[in-house]
Design an enzyme around this catalytic site. Structure first.
Site, short mmCIF file in Angstrom:
data_model
loop_
_atom_site.label_atom_id
_atom_site.label_comp_id
_atom_site.label_asym_id
_atom_site.label_seq_id
_atom_site.Cartn_x
_atom_site.Cartn_y
_atom_site.Cartn_z
N HIS A 1 27.89 22.53 83.75
CA HIS A 1 26.77 22.24 82.85
C HIS A 1 26.78 20.84 82.25
CE1 HIS A 1 27.46 26.59 82.98
NE2 HIS A 1 26.16 26.63 83.12
N GLY B 1 21.51 21.64 68.31
CA GLY B 1 20.96 22.57 69.29
C GLY B 1 19.96 21.89 70.21
N ARG C 1 17.30 15.88 69.65
CA ARG C 1 18.01 15.47 68.43
C ARG C 1 19.30 14.74 68.80
NH1 ARG C 1 16.24 19.56 64.42
NH2 ARG C 1 14.27 18.63 63.80
N ARG D 1 20.13 20.21 83.09
CA ARG D 1 19.23 21.14 82.40
C ARG D 1 18.53 20.50 81.21
NH1 ARG D 1 20.39 27.03 83.31
NH2 ARG D 1 21.68 26.99 85.14
N ARG E 1 28.86 21.14 64.49
CA ARG E 1 27.49 21.55 64.77
C ARG E 1 26.60 21.04 63.65
NH1 ARG E 1 23.10 24.54 65.78
NH2 ARG E 1 22.45 26.02 64.17
N GLY F 1 22.91 21.74 62.62
CA GLY F 1 21.81 22.63 62.99
C GLY F 1 20.83 22.84 61.87
N SER F 2 20.00 23.87 62.06
CA SER F 2 19.10 24.28 60.98
C SER F 2 19.34 25.76 60.72
CB SER F 2 17.65 24.03 61.37
OG SER F 2 17.35 24.78 62.52
N GLU G 1 21.67 31.56 60.99
CA GLU G 1 21.39 30.67 62.14
C GLU G 1 21.91 31.41 63.37
OE1 GLU G 1 24.49 28.35 63.48
OE2 GLU G 1 25.03 30.41 62.92
N MET G 2 22.13 30.72 64.48
CA MET G 2 22.41 31.48 65.70
C MET G 2 23.60 30.99 66.53
SD MET G 2 18.48 32.30 66.85
CE MET G 2 19.00 33.57 68.01
N ASP H 1 13.85 26.94 56.76
CA ASP H 1 12.93 28.00 56.33
C ASP H 1 13.66 28.95 55.38
OD1 ASP H 1 13.95 28.54 59.27
OD2 ASP H 1 13.77 30.48 58.31
N ARG I 1 11.70 18.20 58.40
CA ARG I 1 12.90 18.67 59.12
C ARG I 1 13.69 17.48 59.66
NH1 ARG I 1 10.15 23.12 61.48
NH2 ARG I 1 9.85 21.99 63.40
#
Ligand code: HPA
Length: 239
Positions: free
Chosen positions: A7, A23, A27, A46, A90, A92-93, A182-183, A207, A220
């Site tokens: 990858h 993510g 960005r 990708r 990381r 992120g948001s 988050e994820m 959010d 953002r």
């Protein structure tokens, strides 16, 4: 396996030992072109862009990870196991879960609860506690306070669903002081533990799950760049 990995199309030595992990690959490009000197794109596989450059003379890379635990797991594993990354942050948001956590605030995740089977399967059902690197968490919160950034330090929830039909678990975690959802963080902490690397997750609140407020795309971006700078300086402060 050797490099390049499935990858990431970088050669050995193309990637610095410290990386920022947004993510969104665009960005990654924005951070690299804004903050790094002589940024070079080392992979476009990708569309998940990765760059290496220097920040105040320190070699640093920025790699997009995609969304969710499986996606960040692929990048974190390949970076740490095959490209020698030892430090990962990381950027992120997240969605806020508590009243006092407001839009634009920065959340620094000491630990990450998760509903993903990734941690429980790894340990045969045992409840692993995905945890940040302590020194990096302290450095990030100290630097953020010096800059007057509104920051919260504590646990977050790494969910496998963005569109969650049932918010009962999320709200129960909120009742136990969980700052935001988050994820990706739990996977990053799990893999860093396995690969014996240092990891931290910080996320700007985009959010709010209680008030349903959301940042505009422009808001953002601004908040995100202040956090990216904080992450870069956290790397310098913990070298
Ligand atoms: N849920 C999950 N992940 C997120 C959210 C959210 O509300 N906001 C930003 N990342």
């Amino acid at each position: 396996m050797t490099v390049p990995t499935p990858h990431i199309a970088a050669k050995a030595g193309d990637i610095a030992d410290a990386v920022l992990l947004p993510g969104d690959p665009l960005r990654a490009q924005l951070i690299a072109t804004t903050f790094l000197n002589n940024p070079v794109c080392y992979s476009e596989v990708r569309g998940m862009l990765g760059y290496t450059g220097t920040y105040n003379g320190r070699r640093i890379s920025v790699q997009g990870t995609g969304m969710g635990m499986p996606s960040i797991s692929i990048y974190a594993t390949e970076l740490m196991r095959f490209y020698g990354v030892r430090t990962a942050i990381r950027v992120g948001s997240c969605g806020a879960l508590l009243d006092e956590v407001k839009l634009r605030h920065i959340v620094i995740a000491l630990s990450a609860h998760t509903n993903s089977s990734m941690t429980s399967r790894t340990f045969n059902g045992l409840q692993f506690a995905p945890t940040a690197d302590f020194g990096m968490a302290v450095a990030a919160s100290t630097l953020a306070a010096e800059r007057g950034l509104d920051t919260h330090v504590g646990s977050i929830y790494t969910s496998d669903s963005f569109y969650d039909d049932n918010l009962e678990d999320t709200m129960r975690l909120a009742a136990y002081g969980t700052l935001a959802v988050e994820m990706e963080a739990a996977a990053l902490y799990l893999i860093a533990a396995k690969e014996r690397a240092r990891a931290l997750c910080m996320a700007t609140v985009s959010d709010h799950l209680l008030t349903h407020e959301m940042l505009s795309a422009e808001e953002r971006q601004t908040g995100f760049m202040a956090m990216a700078e904080l992450a870069l300086d956290t790397i310098l402060a913990t070298d």
